[in-house]
Design a protein around this motif. Structure first.
Motif, PDB file in Angstrom:
ATOM      1  N   ARG A  50       0.865  -1.191   0.000  1.00 40.97           N
ATOM      2  CA  ARG A  50       0.000   0.000   0.000  1.00 40.97           C
ATOM      3  C   ARG A  50       0.889   1.225   0.000  1.00 40.97           C
ATOM      4  NH1 ARG A  50      -2.184  -3.611   3.615  1.00 40.97           N
ATOM      5  NH2 ARG A  50      -4.117  -4.528   2.877  1.00 40.97           N
ATOM      6  N   ASN A  80      -0.261   4.640  -0.956  1.00 41.86           N
ATOM      7  CA  ASN A  80      -0.887   5.887  -0.511  1.00 41.86           C
ATOM      8  C   ASN A  80      -1.437   5.765   0.911  1.00 41.86           C
ATOM      9  OD1 ASN A  80      -3.021   4.256  -1.076  1.00 41.86           O
ATOM     10  ND2 ASN A  80      -3.953   5.578  -2.599  1.00 41.86           N
ATOM     11  N   LYS A  81      -1.676   6.886   1.535  1.00 38.57           N
ATOM     12  CA  LYS A  81      -2.019   6.937   2.952  1.00 38.57           C
ATOM     13  C   LYS A  81      -3.382   6.305   3.244  1.00 38.57           C
ATOM     14  CE  LYS A  81      -0.750  10.257   6.214  1.00 38.57           C
ATOM     15  NZ  LYS A  81      -0.621  11.650   6.601  1.00 38.57           N
ATOM     16  N   GLU A  82      -4.354   6.467   2.349  1.00 34.11           N
ATOM     17  CA  GLU A  82      -5.694   5.911   2.580  1.00 34.11           C
ATOM     18  C   GLU A  82      -5.648   4.384   2.662  1.00 34.11           C
ATOM     19  OE1 GLU A  82      -5.206   7.975  -0.212  1.00 34.11           O
ATOM     20  OE2 GLU A  82      -5.669   9.775   0.936  1.00 34.11           O
ATOM     21  N   ASN A  83      -4.897   3.764   1.771  1.00 36.91           N
ATOM     22  CA  ASN A  83      -4.809   2.298   1.782  1.00 36.91           C
ATOM     23  C   ASN A  83      -3.999   1.786   2.966  1.00 36.91           C
ATOM     24  OD1 ASN A  83      -6.346   2.168  -0.507  1.00 36.91           O
ATOM     25  ND2 ASN A  83      -4.611   1.897  -1.884  1.00 36.91           N
ATOM     26  N   SER A 111      -3.919   3.034   5.934  1.00 32.63           N
ATOM     27  CA  SER A 111      -4.695   3.119   7.167  1.00 32.63           C
ATOM     28  C   SER A 111      -5.714   1.985   7.290  1.00 32.63           C
ATOM     29  CB  SER A 111      -5.412   4.468   7.237  1.00 32.63           C
ATOM     30  OG  SER A 111      -6.374   4.556   6.193  1.00 32.63           O
TER      31      SER A 111
END
Length: 88
Positions: A40, A42-45, A47
Motif C-alpha cells: 500500500r 498511498n495513505k488511505e490504503n 490506514s
C-alpha cells in the motif's frame, strides 16, 4: 579515446544481458508496487490495516503468464526430448 577503450563489440552481449536483467527486475518491481494487494503506497490504503481480501490475492498470484504456462509441457526443447525418448 577512453570510450573506445571500454566500449568494444565484445562487450555488447554483456550489455544486452545486464540490460535484460535490469529490465526484468524493474518490471517485477513495478508489478509489485502497482498490483500486489499487500503493498500500500498511498495513505488511505495504509490506514486500512490488514485486509482479508483473498480474491484479490488469488488474482495477483494467478497472473496471465502462469495461466498460459500451466497448460504447457515443462520442457525446454520438446522436439529434442521427443527425438531421444520416443523410439520409432
Amino acid at each position: 579515446m577512453a570510450g573506445s577503450r571500454w566500449i568494444r563489440p565484445e562487450v555488447y552481449p554483456l550489455f544486452a544481458a545486464v540490460g535484460t536483467v535490469v529490465g526484468i527486475c524493474g518490471m517485477q518491481l513495478v508489478r509489485n508496487i502497482w498490483t500486489n494487494p499487500e503493498v500500500r503506497v498511498n495513505k488511505e490504503n495504509r490506514s486500512a490495516g490488514v485486509l482479508e481480501n483473498h480474491a484479490e490475492g488469488e488474482a495477483y498470484a494467478e497472473h496471465k503468464l502462469r495461466k498460459f504456462l500451466r497448460s504447457r509441457s515443462p520442457e525446454v526443447m520438446p522436439s529434442v526430448n521427443k527425438f531421444f525418448s520416443d523410439p520409432e
